[in-house]
Design a protein around this motif. Structure first.
Motif, PDB file in Angstrom:
ATOM      1  N   LEU A 128      77.665  24.345  35.137  1.00  0.00           N
ATOM      2  CA  LEU A 128      76.790  23.874  36.209  1.00  0.00           C
ATOM      3  C   LEU A 128      77.533  22.845  37.065  1.00  0.00           C
ATOM      4  N   SER A 129      78.223  21.908  36.415  1.00  0.00           N
ATOM      5  CA  SER A 129      78.984  20.919  37.198  1.00  0.00           C
ATOM      6  C   SER A 129      80.072  21.604  38.007  1.00  0.00           C
ATOM      7  N   ARG A 130      80.704  22.561  37.365  1.00  0.00           N
ATOM      8  CA  ARG A 130      81.826  23.228  38.025  1.00  0.00           C
ATOM      9  C   ARG A 130      81.386  23.923  39.322  1.00  0.00           C
ATOM     10  N   VAL A 131      80.159  24.465  39.319  1.00  0.00           N
ATOM     11  CA  VAL A 131      79.664  25.113  40.546  1.00  0.00           C
ATOM     12  C   VAL A 131      78.752  24.170  41.334  1.00  0.00           C
ATOM     13  N   GLU A 132      78.881  22.874  41.030  1.00  0.00           N
ATOM     14  CA  GLU A 132      78.202  21.824  41.799  1.00  0.00           C
ATOM     15  C   GLU A 132      76.683  21.943  41.804  1.00  0.00           C
ATOM     16  N   ILE A 133      76.140  22.287  40.636  1.00  0.00           N
ATOM     17  CA  ILE A 133      74.696  22.203  40.430  1.00  0.00           C
ATOM     18  C   ILE A 133      74.470  21.026  39.479  1.00  0.00           C
ATOM     19  N   ASP A 134      73.530  20.159  39.821  1.00  0.00           N
ATOM     20  CA  ASP A 134      73.254  18.983  38.990  1.00  0.00           C
ATOM     21  C   ASP A 134      72.905  19.441  37.571  1.00  0.00           C
ATOM     22  N   PRO A 135      73.719  19.035  36.577  1.00  0.00           N
ATOM     23  CA  PRO A 135      73.467  19.480  35.197  1.00  0.00           C
ATOM     24  C   PRO A 135      72.068  19.106  34.697  1.00  0.00           C
ATOM     25  N   ALA A 136      71.447  18.105  35.337  1.00  0.00           N
ATOM     26  CA  ALA A 136      70.079  17.724  34.945  1.00  0.00           C
ATOM     27  C   ALA A 136      69.101  18.880  35.172  1.00  0.00           C
ATOM     28  N   ARG A 137      69.510  19.881  35.952  1.00  0.00           N
ATOM     29  CA  ARG A 137      68.607  21.006  36.232  1.00  0.00           C
ATOM     30  C   ARG A 137      68.829  22.182  35.295  1.00  0.00           C
ATOM     31  N   ILE A 138      69.486  21.924  34.195  1.00  0.00           N
ATOM     32  CA  ILE A 138      69.828  23.007  33.257  1.00  0.00           C
ATOM     33  C   ILE A 138      68.605  23.772  32.763  1.00  0.00           C
ATOM     34  N   ASP A 139      67.470  23.101  32.635  1.00  0.00           N
ATOM     35  CA  ASP A 139      66.297  23.794  32.102  1.00  0.00           C
ATOM     36  C   ASP A 139      65.366  24.342  33.196  1.00  0.00           C
ATOM     37  N   ALA A 140      65.776  24.176  34.454  1.00  0.00           N
ATOM     38  CA  ALA A 140      64.944  24.668  35.562  1.00  0.00           C
ATOM     39  C   ALA A 140      65.136  26.175  35.737  1.00  0.00           C
ATOM     40  N   LEU A 141      64.113  26.805  36.291  1.00  0.00           N
ATOM     41  CA  LEU A 141      64.207  28.239  36.579  1.00  0.00           C
ATOM     42  C   LEU A 141      64.964  28.463  37.893  1.00  0.00           C
ATOM     43  N   PRO A 142      65.732  29.557  37.963  1.00  0.00           N
ATOM     44  CA  PRO A 142      66.515  29.826  39.175  1.00  0.00           C
ATOM     45  C   PRO A 142      65.649  29.920  40.439  1.00  0.00           C
ATOM     46  N   ARG A 143      64.380  30.303  40.288  1.00  0.00           N
ATOM     47  CA  ARG A 143      63.585  30.436  41.519  1.00  0.00           C
ATOM     48  C   ARG A 143      63.283  29.088  42.160  1.00  0.00           C
ATOM     49  N   THR A 144      63.512  28.010  41.430  1.00  0.00           N
ATOM     50  CA  THR A 144      63.337  26.680  42.028  1.00  0.00           C
ATOM     51  C   THR A 144      64.621  26.213  42.714  1.00  0.00           C
ATOM     52  N   PHE A 145      65.648  27.079  42.737  1.00  0.00           N
ATOM     53  CA  PHE A 145      66.920  26.743  43.377  1.00  0.00           C
ATOM     54  C   PHE A 145      66.971  27.296  44.794  1.00  0.00           C
ATOM     55  N   SER A 146      67.787  26.672  45.638  1.00  0.00           N
ATOM     56  CA  SER A 146      68.041  27.217  46.977  1.00  0.00           C
ATOM     57  C   SER A 146      68.879  28.491  46.840  1.00  0.00           C
ATOM     58  N   GLY A 147      68.981  29.240  47.942  1.00  0.00           N
ATOM     59  CA  GLY A 147      69.775  30.468  47.929  1.00  0.00           C
ATOM     60  C   GLY A 147      71.227  30.208  47.544  1.00  0.00           C
ATOM     61  N   GLY A 148      71.794  29.152  48.100  1.00  0.00           N
ATOM     62  CA  GLY A 148      73.192  28.828  47.796  1.00  0.00           C
ATOM     63  C   GLY A 148      73.366  28.444  46.335  1.00  0.00           C
ATOM     64  N   MET A 149      72.395  27.692  45.804  1.00  0.00           N
ATOM     65  CA  MET A 149      72.458  27.302  44.385  1.00  0.00           C
ATOM     66  C   MET A 149      72.326  28.525  43.484  1.00  0.00           C
ATOM     67  N   GLN A 150      71.411  29.420  43.844  1.00  0.00           N
ATOM     68  CA  GLN A 150      71.245  30.645  43.047  1.00  0.00           C
ATOM     69  C   GLN A 150      72.545  31.428  43.020  1.00  0.00           C
ATOM     70  N   GLN A 151      73.209  31.475  44.179  1.00  0.00           N
ATOM     71  CA  GLN A 151      74.453  32.238  44.223  1.00  0.00           C
ATOM     72  C   GLN A 151      75.523  31.555  43.371  1.00  0.00           C
ATOM     73  N   ARG A 152      75.542  30.220  43.389  1.00  0.00           N
ATOM     74  CA  ARG A 152      76.519  29.506  42.561  1.00  0.00           C
ATOM     75  C   ARG A 152      76.196  29.679  41.076  1.00  0.00           C
ATOM     76  N   LEU A 153      74.913  29.740  40.755  1.00  0.00           N
ATOM     77  CA  LEU A 153      74.528  29.987  39.356  1.00  0.00           C
ATOM     78  C   LEU A 153      74.958  31.394  38.927  1.00  0.00           C
ATOM     79  N   GLN A 154      74.783  32.349  39.823  1.00  0.00           N
ATOM     80  CA  GLN A 154      75.207  33.707  39.486  1.00  0.00           C
ATOM     81  C   GLN A 154      76.718  33.757  39.220  1.00  0.00           C
ATOM     82  N   ILE A 155      77.447  32.986  40.023  1.00  0.00           N
ATOM     83  CA  ILE A 155      78.905  32.940  39.844  1.00  0.00           C
ATOM     84  C   ILE A 155      79.248  32.296  38.493  1.00  0.00           C
ATOM     85  N   ALA A 156      78.548  31.224  38.148  1.00  0.00           N
ATOM     86  CA  ALA A 156      78.789  30.581  36.847  1.00  0.00           C
ATOM     87  C   ALA A 156      78.484  31.550  35.706  1.00  0.00           C
ATOM     88  N   ARG A 157      77.356  32.252  35.820  1.00  0.00           N
ATOM     89  CA  ARG A 157      76.967  33.206  34.775  1.00  0.00           C
ATOM     90  C   ARG A 157      78.018  34.301  34.622  1.00  0.00           C
TER      91      ARG A 157
END
Ligand SMILES: Nc1ncnc2c1ncn2[C@@H]1O[C@H](COP(=O)(O)OP(=O)(O)OP(=O)(O)O)[C@@H](O)[C@H]1O
Ligand SMILES: [Mg+2]
Length: 251
Positions: A128-157
């Motif tokens: 999460l840190s590596r793709v610049e998503i606040d690690p505090a959001r680890i337990d949040a659902l992806p639908r609460t993320f912006s489009g750019g964050m979702q894409q960065r999460l997909q890349i991390a996954r």
């Protein structure tokens, strides 16, 4: 050295449409190959065939020397979740929207045999840190993320399991221009740091220029031109490539 991925003679029709018409491409270890071309030219179809998601009517795809059609379903699935990664244009196609951000990353690790909860969570936090998503959001659902964050999460996954070869279909397609630039920059860093081989489909010539070592230009299911990125973009030979490059310059 031999190519990591080697395809030749790929053809596939949908009714009267030739989505792929005798396509050949190679991808070398550590190489980023961009596939560009107008809408409907067969780019996504090519990615699906290269990654074993769809069978061609003719031609072969070899990965690491082996014809992917000769692999069992189970072997192909194993390859898809270990050696290969796939980044979809729409993050909804690459994420599980009903599980947490950390769960999305952890699931890929578990599919590859990771079992220790603490290690999996630590790895998810690091990614999460590596793709610049606040690690505090680890337990949040992806639908609460912006489009750019979702894409960065997909890349991390996708990258957490250290694939060797990653297929990306318009990974910045649905995003604002400023968000695209940031994501491309991040992708470039990750690709370099992890030594990934990448096949990336993009409409965006600037993205191809930034990321790719080599470019393949498709039109009507055929490869009309290919070569080193600077050569293709600075000295395009095929009239269609000339049009593609000049229309970007004019835009
Ligand atoms: N499952 C399908 N059934 C029928 N036709 C299809 C199917 N998949 C693709 N096609 C057709 O094959 C051609 C190539 O489609 P493809 O999605 O590969 O294009 P593309 O280059 O990815 O376009 P875009 O840039 O718009 O994503 C198109 O004419 C498309 O309509
Ligand atoms: Mg497409």
């Amino acid at each position: 050295m031999t190519p990591l991925l080697e395809a030749s003679g790929l053809s596939l029709r949908f009714g009267a449409i030739r989505a792929l018409d005798d396509v050949a491409i190679d991808v070398w270890p550590g190489e980023v190959l961009a596939i560009v071309g107008e809408s409907g030219s067969g780019k996504s179809t090519l990615l699906r065939v290269l990654s074993g998601q769809q069978a061609a009517e003719a031609g072969t795809v070899r990965y690491d020397g082996a014809d992917i059609r000769s692999l069992s379903e189970a072997a192909l699935r194993r390859l898809s979740r270990s050696d290969w990664g796939f980044v979809h244009q729409n993050p909804r196609d690459g994420l599980r929207m009903a599980i947490s951000a950390g769960g999305n990353i952890g699931e890929r690790l578990m599919a590859n045999g990771a079992r220790h909860y603490g290690d999996i969570r630590a790895e998810a936090l690091a990614w999460l840190s590596r793709v610049e998503i606040d690690p505090a959001r680890i337990d949040a659902l992806p639908r609460t993320f912006s489009g750019g964050m979702q894409q960065r999460l997909q890349i991390a996954r996708t990258l957490v399991t250290r694939p060797r070869l990653v297929f990306m279909d318009e990974p910045t397609g649905g995003l604002d221009v400023s968000v695209q630039a940031k994501l491309l920059d991040m992708l470039r860093g990750l690709v370099r740091d992890l030594g990934l081989s990448v096949v990336i489909v993009t409409h965006d010539i600037a993205a191809a220029r930034l990321l790719a070592h080599r470019i393949v230009v498709m039109r009507h299911g055929r490869v009309v031109e290919e070569g080193l990125t600077d050569r293709v973009l600075d000295d395009p030979q095929h009239p269609y490539t000339q049009l593609l490059v000049s229309s970007v310059l004019a835009a």
